[in-house]
Design a protein around this motif. Structure first.
Motif, PDB file in Angstrom:
ATOM      1  N   UNK A 152      32.106 -25.058  27.204  1.00  0.00           N
ATOM      2  CA  UNK A 152      31.485 -25.111  25.889  1.00  0.00           C
ATOM      3  C   UNK A 152      31.925 -26.339  25.108  1.00  0.00           C
ATOM      4  N   UNK A 153      33.217 -26.650  25.176  1.00  0.00           N
ATOM      5  CA  UNK A 153      33.727 -27.855  24.529  1.00  0.00           C
ATOM      6  C   UNK A 153      33.118 -29.097  25.160  1.00  0.00           C
ATOM      7  N   UNK A 154      33.056 -29.117  26.487  1.00  0.00           N
ATOM      8  CA  UNK A 154      32.482 -30.274  27.183  1.00  0.00           C
ATOM      9  C   UNK A 154      31.017 -30.491  26.818  1.00  0.00           C
ATOM     10  N   UNK A 155      30.282 -29.392  26.700  1.00  0.00           N
ATOM     11  CA  UNK A 155      28.868 -29.518  26.344  1.00  0.00           C
ATOM     12  C   UNK A 155      28.711 -30.085  24.939  1.00  0.00           C
ATOM     13  N   UNK A 156      29.570 -29.657  24.020  1.00  0.00           N
ATOM     14  CA  UNK A 156      29.521 -30.179  22.655  1.00  0.00           C
ATOM     15  C   UNK A 156      29.787 -31.679  22.634  1.00  0.00           C
ATOM     16  N   UNK A 157      30.779 -32.104  23.399  1.00  0.00           N
ATOM     17  CA  UNK A 157      31.102 -33.530  23.462  1.00  0.00           C
ATOM     18  C   UNK A 157      29.942 -34.316  24.063  1.00  0.00           C
ATOM     19  N   UNK A 158      29.305 -33.769  25.084  1.00  0.00           N
ATOM     20  CA  UNK A 158      28.179 -34.470  25.701  1.00  0.00           C
ATOM     21  C   UNK A 158      27.020 -34.622  24.715  1.00  0.00           C
ATOM     22  N   UNK A 159      26.778 -33.602  23.895  1.00  0.00           N
ATOM     23  CA  UNK A 159      25.739 -33.725  22.872  1.00  0.00           C
ATOM     24  C   UNK A 159      26.102 -34.816  21.870  1.00  0.00           C
TER      25      UNK A 159
END
Length: 228
Positions: free
Chosen positions: A15-22
């Motif tokens: 979830x954290x990684x997805x936020x950073x990718x966005x």
């Protein structure tokens, strides 16, 4: 003005990684949750990507708390054009030992959170001409004692997004589920820091579905599986 994503469940892991990718894709990020300290690293990573980031304390199972969080996000960052709910597996022992409260916590609360946050963002998305509602259903791993309940959560998410996808398509709003087939514990590190290609594919799928170019994809469960 940059697009805004509101993300629930981004304290750590995929979830954290997805936020950073966005954020790397140009979105400002509003993180909602109950523990600001747990989100500190995610906030720093998003800031490192050069985007604005706001943490808003919110209990996503409480309608008033969700509405208050949305009001603050709109006031400080702008109306969210993307909603991402990251739903993880939670094991609570075998079914015959599970209490009513345990069932509500492992099945009812995750689905209620997705419902309340989705309902909240629909009106601003319609006013702004469209949006993206996403669920990252990282429930495939779970504990050995809880796979049935995790399947219920994933099936509930699938039915929910298929229903709202039909209702919201005329307004330019899509709804989809990304379903990794391994748990966060099986994802070797963060893609932003050189982690597994599999983890990177998961967050890139989220990034694609959040993009304005994904308007033709809605009502889908997209499974991302390790093939090697």
């Amino acid at each position: 003005m940059a697009r805004v994503a509101m993300v629930n469940g981004a304290a750590r892991g995929i979830g954290a990684d997805a936020s950073v990718r966005l954020a790397e894709h140009g979105l400002d990020i509003a993180l909602i949750g109950t523990d600001e300290e747990a989100h500190a690293d995610t906030v720093l990573r998003i800031a490192g990507a050069g985007r604005r980031c706001l943490f808003v304390e919110s209990d996503v199972t409480d309608a008033g708390s969700v509405e208050a969080a949305l009001s603050r996000v709109c006031a400080e960052l702008g109306a969210p054009g993307v909603l991402l709910n990251c739903v993880g597996a939670v094991g609570r022992g075998p079914l015959h030992e599970l209490s009513d409260e345990g069932w509500a916590e492992t099945v009812g609360d995750p689905l209620r959170g997705v419902f309340l946050t989705s309902r909240a963002v629909i009106e601003p998305m319609i006013k702004n001409g469209g949006g993206r509602i996403l669920a990252l259903a990282d429930v495939a791993g779970g504990e050995p004692s809880g796979p049935g309940r995790d399947s219920v959560v994933e099936t509930g998410l699938a039915g929910f997004v298929r229903t709202i996808a039909l209702e919201l398509r005329p307004f330019g709003i899509t709804a989809n589920v990304v379903a990794p087939e391994l748990s966060v514990a099986d994802l070797s590190g963060s893609p932003a820091g050189g982690g597994s290609a599999y983890a990177a594919e998961v967050v890139d799928t989220v990034r694609f579905l959040a993009d304005e170019a994904s308007a033709a994809v809605t009502g889908q469960i997209i499974r991302v599986a390790m093939t090697a």
